[in-house]
Each structure stands twice: as structure tokens, then as C-alpha cells.
Design a protein around this motif. Structure first.
Motif, PDB file in Angstrom:
ATOM      1  N   GLU A 141     114.536  93.495  22.589  1.00  0.00           N
ATOM      2  CA  GLU A 141     114.509  95.376  22.081  1.00  0.00           C
ATOM      3  C   GLU A 141     116.572  95.063  22.666  1.00  0.00           C
ATOM      4  O   GLU A 141     117.140  95.453  21.709  1.00  0.00           O
ATOM      5  N   ARG A 150     107.726 100.440  15.801  1.00  0.00           N
ATOM      6  CA  ARG A 150     108.286  99.413  16.614  1.00  0.00           C
ATOM      7  C   ARG A 150     108.663  97.717  15.510  1.00  0.00           C
ATOM      8  O   ARG A 150     109.327  96.505  15.496  1.00  0.00           O
ATOM      9  N   ILE A 171     109.527  97.437  12.281  1.00  0.00           N
ATOM     10  CA  ILE A 171     110.781  97.367  11.804  1.00  0.00           C
ATOM     11  C   ILE A 171     111.510  96.121  12.405  1.00  0.00           C
ATOM     12  O   ILE A 171     112.016  95.519  11.166  1.00  0.00           O
ATOM     13  N   TRP A 209     113.757 102.816  15.827  1.00  0.00           N
ATOM     14  CA  TRP A 209     113.585 102.322  16.689  1.00  0.00           C
ATOM     15  C   TRP A 209     113.292 103.361  17.648  1.00  0.00           C
ATOM     16  O   TRP A 209     111.639 103.797  18.289  1.00  0.00           O
TER      17      TRP A 209
END
Length: 514
Positions: free
Chosen positions: A375, A476, A479, A467
Motif C-alpha cells: 500500500e 482495493r 484497483i 484507494w
């Protein structure tokens, strides 16, 4: 009965031989109806008249009288002996048992053969179907209920035909639409797009058209369930003031909705648009969710897609299908146990895969650690970038009108081949309308057009915005997959622990993937 406290008629089963089940049924429950209360009072009175008591209620609301009692949601389990002992049935009338002679007689004979009581309000004592007089009366009341049902069905059919001929809707609105009535409970004055449901379907269509290879009806149904969107049946119930049943979105149901021409705002009958008598075109109730060109593109994207040989993981971990083993290059799986947090690991060697025979030691890392690393890297690399979306552009409208006219002409031709316009006056009308549609189609095809297709446009949000706006882990994960992110994990003894990257290579702009 006078002097009897009806509240004492209800008590648990005690084996007295007169422990009866109260039966109530109503086809349509409205706020103004008092039928449930009246049926309750009549059932209690009938039970008291034979010295019995009520041990429970089999209440079937919103259940048609044409439904076999054995298959009814509440009464059926009792008749199938799935709910425990009882000594008979008591109802407010014979038509509460059902409006079909065969069904009523089957229920009555079941009670007789099992030596159980059958009581209805207005009949003195329990029914004795071994007595010809009682059997004939019971049959006549069941027959009367069936005749009333047939009359109701005939009136409804006639009203439906007249309403459809007038170009007005009748029945339930399609998902994405709503009926507008100026007077509560009155006729339908107009049809409009439902503000929320219509946007749900439009978003599904945009996602499928933008990426038909990865976005399917199955994945969209799962996404809608995760987002807590009401299924079509629950949405309709809530829209009319009834509680949600918690029913999920089903892929086939979503597919049928997307493929139906009802999304174009047409009046439908038997899954086909109703054609106007004057011009032979489909009767339009209101604006559609999209135009004809978009409908055809969506239909092609859904029907032409071949099922993949692998399934996309729906597990609650961000990097499933994204993280790979650095030694054997197979997909990492999650490992869970009571004594340790979830971990990403390679299980290919344990499964006996040939390419993983030298994968030792298998890479292993706590899931929350790798999730946090990825992340941070992803938002650092792309977080400030603007997102572009790929959407379907129908063009300047000429293609839509051509498709609409061609579809109308095809429907007329199919109806003629089915023998609907064989009469002389109908045949003349068919020739005139078919020729007019042909001339209109020729004129449209001669006009310049801007071809429909997929176009990219800015969404006004950054990658970081999307996000942090993602509703759950699956959003997520989508994505990361859309941007082609791949994470390679190595064992702790390796010089490099993990390597992030993009599936399509650094030479391709990752922004082009949305």
C-alpha cells in the motif's frame, strides 16, 4: 362464543387431543387491511366453539390462494410433519385453506385419514368428511372459492390486456425504474428512472463495457453483495414499504436485467417490447437507462465472452491473485491458524506441482505486513496520478436510430412470419409500415455518423482518492488488478524480500489501465 375469553384459547401443546394450528392467509397485505385481525378473531372463536385451543399460527401473507397448501411457507411444514405434533387445523373459512378444489380436498382428506380435526368459522363443529352431507358442503365451499379465484384471474387478465393496449404499464416495475402515482393507490400516471437503482445498473454496464474480459455478471453480483446493495426483489419490497428479505444478487438475475430491452424504457410483455398499433414501434414508457447502441454493445460484451478457466478469488485479503512466489512464480495463498495471524505463503511444492519441486524454503510473511508495504509503495508511485476511465460513447445518435429502426423492422417481420398479419386489412397495414420503416432506414443510413466506441475521459479523482474511498478489501484488490500490480515475494534468507512491479512492464503507462 359469548362469555369466553379468547385470550385463553392460545396455549402450548398439551396432548389434550384438541391442540389445533391456526391457519391464516392473505394474497395482498396493505396498510389499510384489517383481514389479519378479523381472521384471528374468527379462528379463535371457531376453536372455542369445539372446545379446542391454538398452539401456533401458520400465517401465509402475500401468498395466493392458488398455492398448494403443502408448498406454502408457513402451513406447508406442518402438513409435511416437519414442525411437531398437532391435532388439526382451524381456519376462518375454507378459502383460507386454498382456492383450489383439489388442494382443499387433499388437505381435508389428510386431516380425516390422520384422525385430525378440521374446523372453519361458520361451520357447526368440526368437519366430518366421512359424512356425505358434510363432504358435499365442504366440496361446494371449495368449489365456490375456486370459482371466485377464476373470476379474479379473468378480470386481471382482461385489465392487463386493456392496459397494455393503451400503452400503460401494469404489474411490478423493472429494476432501475419506478412508478409515479399522483393519488396514493391510484393508477400509474408515469414511469421514471429510480434515482439510485438506475445509477447502480449504469455503473455495472460501464464497468462491463470498459473491461469485458475481467468484469462479468458474476463478479459484479459479488461486488454488489459486498457493497450491501439491495437485490431486485428486496429493492422492490423496500420501495413499497415492506421489509427486506436479505436475498442476494444472483449472476443470472443481473444478466437477465442487463440483456432485457426493458432497460431501454420499453413496455414489455413476455420479455418482448410491446409494439404500437399505429407505427409498429416499441411503446416507450420513459427514457431508458441507456440507448440502443449501448444496449447492443453491452449484449455483445456479455454474450460473446467465454468463461475463464480460473476463478478470481473473493477472499478477504488484498494480495490474493496479486502476489507471486519469487522462486516458482506461482500464486501465493493465505495461511490461517488459531495461533498466528494470516500469512501469505507458497503452497505449490506441497501440492506436488513440478515447477515448484525446488521451491524450498517457501516464502512466508504476515499478511498485514506485506499489505502495508504494498500500500505504501503503490500510493507513493501512483497516488497523485489522475484516474482516467474508459466509457462507451454511442456516437452522434445516428447509429442508435438505425439500430432502433432495424430492430423494429425485424420484429414486424418475425410477427408476420408467425402469422400475426395474415388477415387482408392486417396485411395491408403490415406492408405500409414495413415500407415506411425501410424508407426511414435508408434515409438514416445515408446520413453521416460518428461511430460509437470506447473513449477515455478524466474522472476528477486521484488514485489515492479512489484507494481511500474503496468500500472494502475486494475494492482495493480490484484497483491493484486494474493497474496491473504484481508483487514477488522471496524467502527471508534472500537478499531482497519482496519486489513490486507492474504486469505490463515499466514501458506502459499504468494510468492507461483505467
Amino acid at each position: 362464543m359469548r362469555g369466553t375469553d379468547l385470550n385463553t384459547i392460545e396455549r402450548p401443546y398439551d396432548g389434550c387431543g384438541k391442540c389445533l394450528l391456526g391457519v391464516r392467509r392473505l394474497s395482498r397485505v396493505k396498510l389499510a387491511t384489517s383481514s389479519p385481525e378479523r381472521q384471528r378473531e374468527n379462528v379463535l372463536t371457531a376453536a372455542a366453539s369445539v372446545g379446542a385451543h391454538i398452539i401456533g399460527w401458520a400465517d401465509d401473507w402475500e401468498v395466493s390462494g392458488a398455492t398448494d397448501p403443502v408448498t406454502r411457507p408457513s402451513l406447508g411444514p406442518w402438513l409435511r410433519d416437519e414442525r411437531g405434533p398437532y391435532d388439526g387445523l382451524v381456519a376462518a373459512a375454507v378459502d383460507r385453506l386454498g382456492r383450489n378444489v383439489v388442494d382443499c380436498l387433499n388437505t381435508g382428506y389428510k386431516m380425516r385419514d390422520e384422525k385430525k380435526m378440521l374446523v372453519t368459522y361458520g361451520h357447526d363443529g368440526a368437519w366430518n368428511l366421512d359424512d356425505p352431507a358434510d363432504e358435499n358442503r365442504f366440496t361446494m365451499e371449495a368449489w365456490g372459492a375456486q370459482m371466485e379465484l377464476r373470476a379474479i384471474q379473468r378480470r386481471n387478465r382482461d385489465a392487463t390486456v386493456k392496459t397494455r393496449a393503451a400503452g400503460r404499464p401494469k404489474g411490478k416495475p423493472s429494476y432501475g425504474f419506478q412508478y409515479v402515482r399522483k393519488v396514493m393507490g391510484g393508477k400509474i400516471d408515469q414511469v421514471e428512472l429510480h434515482p439510485h437503482a438506475s445509477e447502480v445498473l449504469r455503473n455495472v454496464a460501464r464497468r462491463i463495457l470498459a473491461d469485458p474480459d475481467n468484469v462479468t455478471c458474476s463478479s459484479e453480483a459479488a461486488r454488489l453483495n459486498r457493497a450491501g446493495e439491495l437485490s431486485p426483489a428486496d429493492h422492490l419490497a423496500v420501495m413499497y414499504g415492506k421489509p427486506s428479505g436479505g436475498r442476494p444478487w444472483l449472476p443470472q438475475s443481473l444478466k437477465n436485467i442487463l440483456l432485457s430491452e426493458a432497460t431501454l424504457g420499453y413496455l414489455m410483455h413476455r420479455n418482448k417490447p410491446v409494439l404500437g398499433r399505429e407505427d409498429g414501434r416499441p411503446v416507450r414508457l420513459c427514457e431508458g437507462l441507456w440507448d440502443r447502441a449501448t444496449h447492443e454493445a453491452l449484449r455483445s460484451a456479455i454474450l460473446s465472452r467465454k468463461a475463464p478457466w480460473t476463478r478470481r478469488s473473493n477472499r478477504e485479503y488484498v494480495l490474493t491473485t496479486v502476489a507471486l512466489c519469487g522462486q516458482c512464480h506461482t500464486r501465493l495463498y493465505t495461511q490461517t491458524s488459531k495461533d498466528a495471524p494470516p500469512r501469505y505463503t507458497c503452497t505449490a511444492r506441497n501440492k506436488g506441482w513440478l515447477q515448484a519441486q525446488h521451491c524450498r524454503p517457501a516464502p512466508l510473511i504476515n499478511a498485514h505486513l506485506l499489505d502495508a508495504y504494498v500500500e505504501e509503495w503503490f500510493l507513493r508511485e501512483l497516488g497523485d496520478g489522475m484516474i482516467y476511465e474508459t466509457v462507451y460513447d454511442p456516437g452522434n445518435g445516428i447509429a442508435e436510430r438505425v439500430a432502433e429502426t432495424r430492430a423494429s423492422r425485424e420484429r414486424l417481420r418475425a410477427d408476420r412470419e408467425a402469422g400475426l398479419y395474415d388477415a387482408p386489412d392486417d396485411a395491408a397495414w403490415f406492408r405500409d409500415r414495413y415500407a415506411a420503416l425501410g424508407r426511414e432506414l435508408a434515409a438514416l443510413e445515408a446520413e453521416p455518423r460518428r461511430a460509437p466506441g470506447m473513449v477515455r475521459r478524466p474522472t476528477g479523482e486521484t488514485v489515492a482518492d479512489r484507494w481511500f474511498r474503496a468500500a472494502d478489501v475486494q475494492a482495493r484488490k480490484e484497483i491493484l488488478i486494474d493497474f496491473g500490480v504484481r508483487v514477488t515475494l522471496f524467502p527471508a534468507s534472500a537478499p531482497v524480500r519482496w519486489v513490486p512491479g507492474f504486469l505490463h512492464g515499466p514501458e506502459q503507462d499504468p494510468m492507461a489501465l483505467l
